[in-house]
Write a protein that holds these residues in place. Structure first.
Motif, PDB file in Angstrom:
ATOM      1  N   UNK A   1       0.825  -1.412  -0.054  1.00 38.22           N
ATOM      2  CA  UNK A   1       0.114   0.030   0.064  1.00 38.22           C
ATOM      3  C   UNK A   1       0.697   1.342   0.102  1.00 38.22           C
ATOM      4  N   UNK A   2       2.067   1.166   0.416  1.00 38.21           N
ATOM      5  CA  UNK A   2       2.973   2.139   0.495  1.00 38.21           C
ATOM      6  C   UNK A   2       3.063   2.789   1.866  1.00 38.21           C
ATOM      7  N   UNK A   3       2.263   2.127   2.828  1.00 37.03           N
ATOM      8  CA  UNK A   3       2.212   2.742   4.266  1.00 37.03           C
ATOM      9  C   UNK A   3       2.976   1.729   5.108  1.00 37.03           C
ATOM     10  N   UNK A   4       3.363   2.178   6.225  1.00 39.05           N
ATOM     11  CA  UNK A   4       4.338   1.184   7.180  1.00 39.05           C
ATOM     12  C   UNK A   4       3.100   0.102   7.727  1.00 39.05           C
ATOM     13  N   UNK A   5       3.576  -1.083   7.884  1.00 37.33           N
ATOM     14  CA  UNK A   5       2.914  -2.107   8.405  1.00 37.33           C
ATOM     15  C   UNK A   5       2.219  -1.661   9.500  1.00 37.33           C
ATOM     16  N   UNK A   6       2.655  -1.050  10.566  1.00 36.30           N
ATOM     17  CA  UNK A   6       1.905  -0.535  11.685  1.00 36.30           C
ATOM     18  C   UNK A   6       0.839   0.322  11.510  1.00 36.30           C
ATOM     19  N   UNK A   7       0.818   0.920  10.398  1.00 30.13           N
ATOM     20  CA  UNK A   7      -0.384   1.757  10.091  1.00 30.13           C
ATOM     21  C   UNK A   7      -1.176   1.463   8.940  1.00 30.13           C
ATOM     22  N   UNK A   8      -1.100   0.129   8.378  1.00 30.99           N
ATOM     23  CA  UNK A   8      -1.848  -0.456   7.495  1.00 30.99           C
ATOM     24  C   UNK A   8      -2.448  -1.784   8.112  1.00 30.99           C
ATOM     25  N   UNK A   9      -2.085  -2.985   7.740  1.00 33.58           N
ATOM     26  CA  UNK A   9      -2.557  -4.147   8.156  1.00 33.58           C
ATOM     27  C   UNK A   9      -2.472  -4.497   9.518  1.00 33.58           C
ATOM     28  N   UNK A  10      -1.442  -3.973  10.065  1.00 34.87           N
ATOM     29  CA  UNK A  10      -1.330  -4.562  11.572  1.00 34.87           C
ATOM     30  C   UNK A  10      -2.637  -4.349  12.584  1.00 34.87           C
ATOM     31  N   UNK A  11      -2.974  -3.255  12.488  1.00 36.71           N
ATOM     32  CA  UNK A  11      -4.369  -3.059  13.219  1.00 36.71           C
ATOM     33  C   UNK A  11      -5.318  -3.954  12.848  1.00 36.71           C
ATOM     34  N   UNK A  12      -5.468  -4.294  11.602  1.00 35.81           N
ATOM     35  CA  UNK A  12      -6.396  -5.225  11.237  1.00 35.81           C
ATOM     36  C   UNK A  12      -6.559  -6.459  11.618  1.00 35.81           C
ATOM     37  N   UNK A  13      -5.199  -6.994  11.407  1.00 42.40           N
ATOM     38  CA  UNK A  13      -5.025  -8.542  11.752  1.00 42.40           C
ATOM     39  C   UNK A  13      -4.972  -8.711  13.157  1.00 42.40           C
ATOM     40  N   UNK A  14      -4.251  -7.671  14.120  1.00 38.55           N
ATOM     41  CA  UNK A  14      -4.380  -7.799  15.517  1.00 38.55           C
ATOM     42  C   UNK A  14      -5.735  -7.529  16.088  1.00 38.55           C
ATOM     43  N   UNK A  15      -7.004  -7.217  15.284  1.00 40.41           N
ATOM     44  CA  UNK A  15      -8.052  -6.935  15.677  1.00 40.41           C
ATOM     45  C   UNK A  15      -8.569  -5.696  16.390  1.00 40.41           C
ATOM     46  N   UNK A  16      -7.693  -4.699  16.516  1.00 40.62           N
ATOM     47  CA  UNK A  16      -7.660  -3.314  16.686  1.00 40.62           C
ATOM     48  C   UNK A  16      -8.794  -2.568  16.185  1.00 40.62           C
ATOM     49  N   UNK A  17      -8.625  -3.012  14.661  1.00 42.60           N
ATOM     50  CA  UNK A  17      -9.691  -2.230  13.895  1.00 42.60           C
ATOM     51  C   UNK A  17     -10.289  -3.258  12.968  1.00 42.60           C
ATOM     52  N   UNK A  18     -11.509  -2.780  12.243  1.00 39.50           N
ATOM     53  CA  UNK A  18     -12.109  -3.489  11.191  1.00 39.50           C
ATOM     54  C   UNK A  18     -11.621  -2.935   9.838  1.00 39.50           C
ATOM     55  N   UNK A  19     -11.507  -3.790   8.705  1.00 36.40           N
ATOM     56  CA  UNK A  19     -11.015  -3.212   7.419  1.00 36.40           C
ATOM     57  C   UNK A  19     -12.549  -2.364   7.082  1.00 36.40           C
ATOM     58  N   UNK A  20     -12.392  -1.334   6.490  1.00 33.60           N
ATOM     59  CA  UNK A  20     -13.458  -0.177   6.230  1.00 33.60           C
ATOM     60  C   UNK A  20     -13.802  -0.800   4.705  1.00 33.60           C
ATOM     61  N   UNK A  21     -13.167  -1.148   4.161  1.00 34.55           N
ATOM     62  CA  UNK A  21     -13.453  -1.576   2.455  1.00 34.55           C
ATOM     63  C   UNK A  21     -13.059  -3.001   2.210  1.00 34.55           C
ATOM     64  N   UNK A  22     -13.732  -3.565   1.180  1.00 38.95           N
ATOM     65  CA  UNK A  22     -13.381  -5.009   0.682  1.00 38.95           C
ATOM     66  C   UNK A  22     -11.919  -4.777   0.268  1.00 38.95           C
ATOM     67  N   UNK A  23     -11.573  -4.013  -0.258  1.00 42.45           N
ATOM     68  CA  UNK A  23     -10.197  -3.800  -0.872  1.00 42.45           C
ATOM     69  C   UNK A  23      -9.116  -3.787   0.564  1.00 42.45           C
ATOM     70  N   UNK A  24      -9.260  -3.055   1.811  1.00 44.87           N
ATOM     71  CA  UNK A  24      -8.607  -3.349   2.834  1.00 44.87           C
ATOM     72  C   UNK A  24      -8.528  -4.675   3.231  1.00 44.87           C
ATOM     73  N   UNK A  25      -9.571  -5.236   3.385  1.00 40.28           N
ATOM     74  CA  UNK A  25      -9.814  -6.659   3.817  1.00 40.28           C
ATOM     75  C   UNK A  25      -8.856  -7.494   3.049  1.00 40.28           C
ATOM     76  N   UNK A  26      -8.817  -7.459   1.628  1.00 39.13           N
ATOM     77  CA  UNK A  26      -8.203  -8.219   0.653  1.00 39.13           C
ATOM     78  C   UNK A  26      -6.696  -8.018   0.798  1.00 39.13           C
ATOM     79  N   UNK A  27      -6.229  -6.891   1.128  1.00 39.76           N
ATOM     80  CA  UNK A  27      -5.041  -6.322   1.534  1.00 39.76           C
ATOM     81  C   UNK A  27      -4.157  -7.132   2.882  1.00 39.76           C
ATOM     82  N   UNK A  28      -5.309  -6.968   3.865  1.00 40.40           N
ATOM     83  CA  UNK A  28      -4.839  -7.393   4.889  1.00 40.40           C
ATOM     84  C   UNK A  28      -4.793  -9.054   4.990  1.00 40.40           C
TER      85      UNK A  28
END
Length: 132
Positions: free
Chosen positions: A14-41
């Motif tokens: 995505x061009x973002x650091x892991x900690x600001x991109x997929x890490x909070x989704x995979x850890x459960x801190x946040x939910x993906x807001x879009x299907x694309x975000x889910x696919x990337x995670x």
């Protein structure tokens, strides 16, 4: 959770650091807001071999019992290109992507158009069509 350093670029490219991109989704801190975000995670979870996240984000009626990450020739995921993201309805979307990987030193590509569904406020992977 991972062997990725927090300051490292996210594997989903995505061009973002892991900690600001997929890490909070995979850890459960946040939910993906879009299907694309889910696919990337989910791609990132494959790079991490995070079976629990992958299964938790798979539509229950289509979800396998488990994923086999113990294969002798397990893929090494090396790149992701999102080709298209289309919101097809209020609670449905598709994401077309190409994921590159290596097995035993040989390069391969997975070109898939995935279907996603929003269920109870959470995007879930349903299934996909693999291009030949």
């Amino acid at each position: 959770m991972s062997s990725i350093a927090n300051a490292s670029p996210c594997p989903c490219q995505s061009g973002k650091p892991f900690e600001d991109c997929c890490a909070p989704l995979i850890s459960g801190e946040m939910l993906p807001e879009t299907a694309e975000a889910l696919m990337r995670s989910r791609y990132t979870a494959y790079t991490l071999r995070d079976e629990s996240y992958l299964l938790a984000t798979w539509e229950p009626s289509r979800r396998p019992q488990s994923l086999d990450f113990t294969a002798e020739q397990a893929p090494k995921w090396i790149g992701l290109q999102v080709r298209q993201f289309v919101q097809t309805g209020l609670d449905t979307a598709i994401v077309e992507f190409v994921a590159r990987y290596r097995i035993g030193g040989r390069a391969h590509r997975l070109h898939e158009t995935s279907r996603f569904k929003l269920t109870d406020g959470r995007w879930m992977y349903v299934d996909g069509d693999i291009a030949e």
